[in-house]
Design a protein around this motif. Structure first.
Motif, short mmCIF file in Angstrom:
data_model
loop_
_atom_site.label_atom_id
_atom_site.label_comp_id
_atom_site.label_asym_id
_atom_site.label_seq_id
_atom_site.Cartn_x
_atom_site.Cartn_y
_atom_site.Cartn_z
N MET A 84 0.81 -1.22 0.00
CA MET A 84 0.00 0.00 0.00
C MET A 84 0.85 1.27 0.00
SD MET A 84 -2.63 -1.48 2.82
CE MET A 84 -3.52 -0.03 3.29
N HIS A 85 1.98 1.26 0.75
CA HIS A 85 2.72 2.51 0.94
C HIS A 85 4.13 2.48 0.37
CE1 HIS A 85 -0.43 4.16 3.47
NE2 HIS A 85 -0.46 3.03 4.16
N GLY A 86 4.51 1.39 -0.24
CA GLY A 86 5.84 1.32 -0.86
C GLY A 86 6.76 0.37 -0.12
N LYS A 87 7.71 -0.19 -0.87
CA LYS A 87 8.60 -1.22 -0.33
C LYS A 87 9.44 -0.75 0.84
CE LYS A 87 9.49 -4.00 -4.39
NZ LYS A 87 10.39 -4.11 -5.53
N ALA A 88 9.74 0.55 0.88
CA ALA A 88 10.63 1.06 1.94
C ALA A 88 9.88 1.34 3.25
CB ALA A 88 11.32 2.33 1.46
N THR A 89 8.58 1.09 3.28
CA THR A 89 7.79 1.40 4.49
C THR A 89 8.28 0.57 5.68
OG1 THR A 89 5.91 1.72 3.05
CG2 THR A 89 5.42 1.51 5.39
N GLN A 90 8.50 1.24 6.78
CA GLN A 90 8.88 0.54 8.02
C GLN A 90 7.63 0.36 8.88
OE1 GLN A 90 11.82 -0.77 8.45
NE2 GLN A 90 12.57 0.14 6.54
N VAL A 91 7.47 -0.86 9.38
CA VAL A 91 6.21 -1.24 10.04
C VAL A 91 6.46 -1.76 11.44
CG1 VAL A 91 4.25 -2.86 9.89
CG2 VAL A 91 5.18 -1.85 7.79
N ALA A 92 5.56 -1.47 12.35
CA ALA A 92 5.50 -2.16 13.65
C ALA A 92 4.04 -2.51 13.86
CB ALA A 92 6.01 -1.26 14.77
N CYS A 93 3.74 -3.77 14.15
CA CYS A 93 2.32 -4.16 14.19
C CYS A 93 2.07 -5.25 15.23
CB CYS A 93 1.87 -4.66 12.82
SG CYS A 93 2.62 -6.21 12.31
N ILE A 94 0.79 -5.45 15.51
CA ILE A 94 0.39 -6.58 16.36
C ILE A 94 -0.14 -7.69 15.46
CG2 ILE A 94 -0.11 -5.14 18.36
CD1 ILE A 94 -3.14 -5.54 17.70
N GLY A 95 -0.22 -8.89 16.01
CA GLY A 95 -0.76 -10.03 15.27
C GLY A 95 -2.10 -10.44 15.85
N PRO A 96 -2.60 -11.62 15.44
CA PRO A 96 -3.87 -12.11 15.97
C PRO A 96 -3.90 -12.19 17.50
CG PRO A 96 -3.20 -13.40 14.08
CD PRO A 96 -2.05 -12.48 14.39
N ALA A 97 -2.75 -12.47 18.13
CA ALA A 97 -2.73 -12.58 19.60
C ALA A 97 -3.10 -11.23 20.25
CB ALA A 97 -1.35 -13.04 20.08
N GLY A 98 -2.56 -10.16 19.71
CA GLY A 98 -2.90 -8.83 20.25
C GLY A 98 -4.35 -8.47 19.99
N GLU A 99 -4.82 -8.77 18.80
CA GLU A 99 -6.22 -8.46 18.46
C GLU A 99 -7.17 -9.19 19.40
OE1 GLU A 99 -6.97 -9.60 14.42
OE2 GLU A 99 -5.30 -8.40 13.64
N ARG A 100 -6.81 -10.42 19.75
CA ARG A 100 -7.72 -11.26 20.57
C ARG A 100 -7.42 -11.15 22.06
NH1 ARG A 100 -7.64 -15.82 15.86
NH2 ARG A 100 -8.64 -14.41 14.41
N LEU A 101 -6.56 -10.23 22.40
CA LEU A 101 -6.26 -9.89 23.80
C LEU A 101 -5.63 -11.01 24.61
CD1 LEU A 101 -9.42 -7.72 24.66
CD2 LEU A 101 -7.30 -7.05 23.52
N VAL A 102 -4.82 -11.83 23.94
CA VAL A 102 -3.95 -12.73 24.71
C VAL A 102 -3.07 -11.82 25.57
CG1 VAL A 102 -2.09 -14.43 24.57
CG2 VAL A 102 -3.91 -14.40 22.83
N ARG A 103 -2.96 -12.09 26.84
CA ARG A 103 -2.36 -11.09 27.74
C ARG A 103 -0.88 -10.84 27.50
NH1 ARG A 103 -5.47 -8.86 31.97
NH2 ARG A 103 -7.45 -9.94 31.98
#
Ligand code: SF4
Length: 613
Positions: free
Chosen positions: A152-171
């Motif tokens: 979406m934003h170009g190959k050089a985009t730097q990302v920090a993200c959560i996965g399914p565990a964060g979405e589902r509130l695994v503590r």
């Protein structure tokens, strides 16, 4: 001109607004950056008693003054929040590239507030800061999220993200950037509760320095020394995997949920075994060591699995802790945890806890969705990791962490929950290395391996088993860690390569702040940060009673652990007294008024008095 941008982004997710604000010079001078600045904001802005997963909690991402410069191993980012695991302060440090590029974009940090009504992500570039709809990202694993944001934003985009565990509130969910992760106290969980899936940044350097020539000169000296440093080269060749065999030999490497200290077949997961399937190195921005070991499985049930790891902690948590010596399964499990955004230390502990309950008949197949849980069974481990990350069936319970899971199970299960303040222990057996035990007991964030490292004890230069005269050393180890996390420099000693004076010289050349010229001033920042974290916890009701170790360590002699066989942790009380005395805390573990004033924390005396009654 300064390496500080002097600005941060404040995100108000509830109202989908962002604003840029200045960071006061006083705050930068008193707390440097990273953990120190993050903790100072959280203390000032969070009211006591806030529910960690509510809109009232905040997450702070903060870079340090050397981040994004050409100095070695300093472009790391601190994550600070109130932990959903412990209810105490949470700090973690994440590597990768994201933080450096945030600095290139003109910001030293981000404060996340409120809670979005539906999933969002944040995009930062030269045109500004946008809070965007993340419907197309929600549900993706961390690798897919990186790929999609780059499409979406170009190959050089730097990302920090959560996965399914964060979405589902695994503590114990994490924030992941490339394959580096941070937030083992549940930072990813707090972001998931706020429905913030990811940060993406597009930017380019360079960063301004106060005295670029002076900086270059000191940095050149440091880099010359690093090129031939044996400790640094070993980190580059093996990562932290080289610790496994040595620690197992002296009983430090816990086995079967801390029941014993010897792992039959440990050589199958040694550094030599793992290096045989290494494909390349990877690591953080501006680091010549690149300790990340990218390894790939060929053939067998895990054919094709690739991960940047496992490191020592994960070799233990999903290996030795479960009596699992199948190295291919470790690669596959490490990769799965990264994709789910799951902390391997708490996940491995939660699974080890379940295996021991099964061994003792406290739970049966009826409780585990039909799974048999036997030591060494890595296929069951993989199934449990999937269940935890997706919060399915028995995995829902294990995703709460061992303390909460034990309280729900009852039947004495709490005796097998190996945690302090609600955070599971890392790969260090307290009965075999008593100073480390004291760190795990007193850490303000729970039992973390990143809260102070008693290096002389671990290397055997100091006696590991005595339980006197250790409080002062451990107080200093915790101060040093807080200082490093505020600079922010990598905790792996040999990789940064600078002496305290060279560190000060780099800081002055980068920022222009003359106060930083004195190494003792820099160490004081660490002591101030450590003390303020304790004050945060005092406001939340923590004191000496919480500085403890699991019952197993205090009552059961350690089995089959080489020179540590038969050890029990007997004198925790005496060591706590020594530790508090060294830091100027009362015997209740509360900073004294005199110490607070000495550290320039006179403003929090009232709070401490009010909440420590
Ligand atoms: S040694 Fe490893 S963790 Fe430390 S900065 Fe380098 S790549 Fe990052």
């Amino acid at each position: 001109m300064s390496s500080y941008n002097g600005r941060l982004i404040r995100l108000d997710l509830t109202n989908r607004r962002s604003r840029v604000e200045g960071i006061p010079e006083r705050r930068m001078k008193e707390y440097l950056g990273g953990r120190g600045v993050g903790v100072s904001y959280l203390y000032d802005e969070l009211k006591p008693g806030v529910e960690p997963l509510s809109a009232d909690n905040k997450v702070i991402l903060m870079m340090g003054p050397l981040g994004a410069t050409q100095a070695m191993s300093v472009s790391r980012m601190a994550l600070v929040t109130k932990s959903p695991m412990t209810g105490a302060i949470a700090k973690s440090v994440m590597g990768g590239n994201f933080g450096a590029y945030l600095k290139f974009a003109g910001y030293d940090g981000i404060i996340v507030e409120g809670e979005a009504d539906k999933p969002v992500y944040v995009h930062i570039d030269k045109d500004g800061i946008k809070i965007l709809d993340a419907a197309g990202l929600w549900g993706l694993d961390t690798q897919q999220t990186h790929e999609k944001l780059r499409q979406m934003h170009g190959k050089a985009t730097q990302v920090a993200c959560i996965g399914p565990a964060g979405e589902r509130l695994v503590r114990y969910a994490l924030l992941i950037s490339n394959l580096r992760c941070g937030g083992r106290t549940g930072v990813g969980t707090v972001l998931g509760a706020k429905k913030l899936k990811a940060f993406a940044v597009n930017s380019a350097g360079p960063l301004s320095l106060y005295d670029a020539e002076g900086f270059r000169k000191v940095n050149k000296e440091v880099i010359e020394g690093l090129k031939t440093s044996p400790g640094r080269i070993r980190m580059s060749d093996f990562g932290t995997s080289y610790l496994t065999l040595g620690f197992e030999k002296v009983g430090i490497f816990p086995v079967k949920n801390f029941q014993e200290g010897h792992l039959e077949g440990v050589e199958k997961i040694s550094e030599e075994a793992l290096v045989s399937i290494k494909t390349k190195n990877d690591g953080c921005y501006g680091c010549m060591t690149k300790c990340g070991q990218v390894r790939k499985v060929s053939g067998g049930s895990y054919d094709g699995a690739t991960s940047e790891g496992p490191d020592y902690e994960t070799i233990w948590s999903l290996g030795g802790n479960l009596a699992n010596t199948d190295k291919d399964s470790l690669i596959a499990a490490d990769s799965l945890c990264d994709r789910l955004g799951l902390d391997t230390v708490s996940a491995g502990n939660s699974i080890g806890f379940a295996y021991e309950l099964y061994q003792r008949g406290i739970i049966t197949k009826k409780d585990t969705d039909g799974l048999e849980l036997n030591w060494g069974d890595h296929a069951a481990m993989m199934k449990l990791l999937e269940k935890i990350g997706n919060r399915e069936g028995f995995g829902q319970l294990l995703g709460e962490g061992t303390k909460r899971a034990a309280a729900k199970i009852g039947k004495g299960a709490e005796d097998y929950a190996i945690q302090v303040k609600g955070l599971e222990l890392p790969a260090y057996e307290p009965r075999a290395v008593k100073g480390y035990g004291l760190v795990l007991a007193t850490s303000n964030i729970g039992a973390s391996h990143m809260y102070g490292r008693p290096r002389d004890e671990l290397s055997g230069k100091k006696d590991r088993l005595t339980e006197v005269d250790k409080g002062k050393d451990i107080a200093q180890a915790e101060i040093s860690q807080a200082t490093q996390d505020s600079v922010i420099q990598c905790s792996f000693g040999p990789v940064t390569g600078f002496s305290p004076q060279q560190r000060s010289d780099l800081l002055v050349a980068a920022t222009g702040f003359k106060e930083f010229a004195d190494p003792a001033y820099i160490e004081k920042v660490g002591e101030r940060t450590l003390c303020l974290e304790r004050c945060f916890n005092v406001r939340e009701g923590f004191d000496r009673k919480d500085d403890t170790l699991p019952k197993r360590m205090r009552t059961e002699p350690l089995k089959d652990a080489g020179p540590a066989t038969g050890q029990v942790f007997k004198n925790l009380d005496g060591l706590l007294d020594e530790f508090y005395d060294a830091l100027g805390y009362t015997r209740q573990g509360i900073p004294s008024e005199a110490k607070l004033k000495e550290l320039g924390l006179g403003g929090v005396v009232k709070d401490v008095k009010k909440y420590s009654k």
